[in-house]
Enzyme design. Structure first.
Site, PDB file in Angstrom:
ATOM      1  N   LEU A  54      12.457  12.863  31.190  1.00 45.25           N
ATOM      2  CA  LEU A  54      11.872  14.017  30.104  1.00 45.25           C
ATOM      3  C   LEU A  54      13.515  15.303  30.250  1.00 45.25           C
ATOM      4  O   LEU A  54      13.459  15.614  31.379  1.00 45.25           O
ATOM      5  CB  LEU A  54      10.590  14.492  29.681  1.00 45.25           C
ATOM      6  CG  LEU A  54       9.572  13.599  29.459  1.00 45.25           C
ATOM      7  CD1 LEU A  54       8.304  13.769  28.751  1.00 45.25           C
ATOM      8  CD2 LEU A  54       9.714  12.539  27.800  1.00 45.25           C
ATOM      9  N   ASP A  55      14.014  15.430  29.617  1.00 49.59           N
ATOM     10  CA  ASP A  55      14.604  16.536  29.944  1.00 49.59           C
ATOM     11  C   ASP A  55      13.466  17.719  29.876  1.00 49.59           C
ATOM     12  O   ASP A  55      13.291  17.636  29.361  1.00 49.59           O
ATOM     13  CB  ASP A  55      15.392  16.483  28.306  1.00 49.59           C
ATOM     14  CG  ASP A  55      16.661  15.339  27.851  1.00 49.59           C
ATOM     15  OD1 ASP A  55      16.300  14.568  28.974  1.00 49.59           O
ATOM     16  OD2 ASP A  55      16.610  15.310  26.694  1.00 49.59           O
ATOM     17  N   ARG A  56      14.207  18.816  30.608  1.00 51.45           N
ATOM     18  CA  ARG A  56      13.903  19.662  30.928  1.00 51.45           C
ATOM     19  C   ARG A  56      13.579  20.178  29.580  1.00 51.45           C
ATOM     20  O   ARG A  56      11.917  21.037  30.023  1.00 51.45           O
ATOM     21  CB  ARG A  56      14.709  21.008  31.985  1.00 51.45           C
ATOM     22  CG  ARG A  56      13.940  22.186  31.984  1.00 51.45           C
ATOM     23  CD  ARG A  56      14.861  22.990  32.891  1.00 51.45           C
ATOM     24  NE  ARG A  56      14.095  23.790  34.314  1.00 51.45           N
ATOM     25  CZ  ARG A  56      14.258  23.995  35.073  1.00 51.45           C
ATOM     26  NH1 ARG A  56      15.381  23.921  35.448  1.00 51.45           N
ATOM     27  NH2 ARG A  56      13.171  24.922  35.839  1.00 51.45           N
TER      28      ARG A  56
END
Length: 223
Positions: A57-59
């Site tokens: 997942l993106d940060r």
């Protein structure tokens, strides 16, 4: 890091916004290391703990992340993700309401590595990859709309890019056109539910994420 499902072969955890799933150039402790330490302590495992990363997942995104605890589960989960057998549902908060209450978005995305950003086109262009998602409006407040999103493909920043291309950038997502950032640096995108067949036992698995601490998520829940 909050475990929401675990057995001998896999563990599903809730990722806070700001956490990274795998190590990167920042040198910050990745979620994978936190989960390894949790497993080592809980099960008093000697030596190194095996943990396989099957997706990320993106940060700035929060929500569910699936890890494999055995090599058998890792290889099977990798194949299941590649073949679209793992179904993920996302929730996104946007300031603008879509023109239709539900629909399918199809774009061709081009990734810019230097900017760590994707650009959406309504037709195929060089180096583009087809991206398809389905959305529907599931909540409305005075200022914001809550969307449920299902990915038909898995592209770089796909939800962020496609919703912005529709005129509905995700709350807090400055990179894709939001007017202001969220106070905690997050974007209002949640990996809300994951459903799949267990890679070893073949039992059905369906897990729902806790909601982020941001009061706006709970406002939708209570509306």
């Amino acid at each position: 890091m909050q475990p929401v499902y675990e057995d001998n072969h896999l563990i599903i955890v809730y990722k806070e916004s700001g956490e990274i799933v795998q190590g990167d150039k920042t040198g910050d402790t990745p979620l994978s290391d936190v989960v390894k330490a949790y497993i080592k302590e809980k099960y008093q495992k000697p030596g190194a703990v095996f943990l396989g990363v099957v997706h990320r997942l993106d940060r700035p995104v929060s929500g569910l992340v699936v890890f494999a605890r055995t090599s058998k589960a890792l290889s099977r989960l990798n194949r299941m993700f590649a073949e679209g057998q793992v179904h993920k549902t996302y929730w996104a908060i946007t300031r603008n309401r879509p023109p239709e209450a539900e629909g399918t978005l199809t774009h061709w995305l081009v990734r810019n590595e230097q900017q760590n950003k994707s650009y959406a086109y309504d037709h195929e262009v060089p180096r583009s990859k087809k991206a398809v998602l389905k959305y529907r409006v599931i909540g409305q407040s005075d200022n914001y709309t809550l969307l449920e999103v299902q990915l038909m493909t898995g592209r770089h920043h796909q939800i962020r890019c496609q919703l912005a291309a529709m005129g509905c950038p995700i709350r807090g997502d400055l990179k894709y056109g939001a007017r202001r950032s969220n106070p905690d640096g997050s974007i209002s995108l949640l990996s809300h539910q994951v459903t799949f067949e267990h890679p070893v036992s073949h039992a059905p698995i369906s897990v729902v994420s806790p909601l982020p601490a941001d009061a706006l998520w709970h406002q939708f829940q209570n509306s």
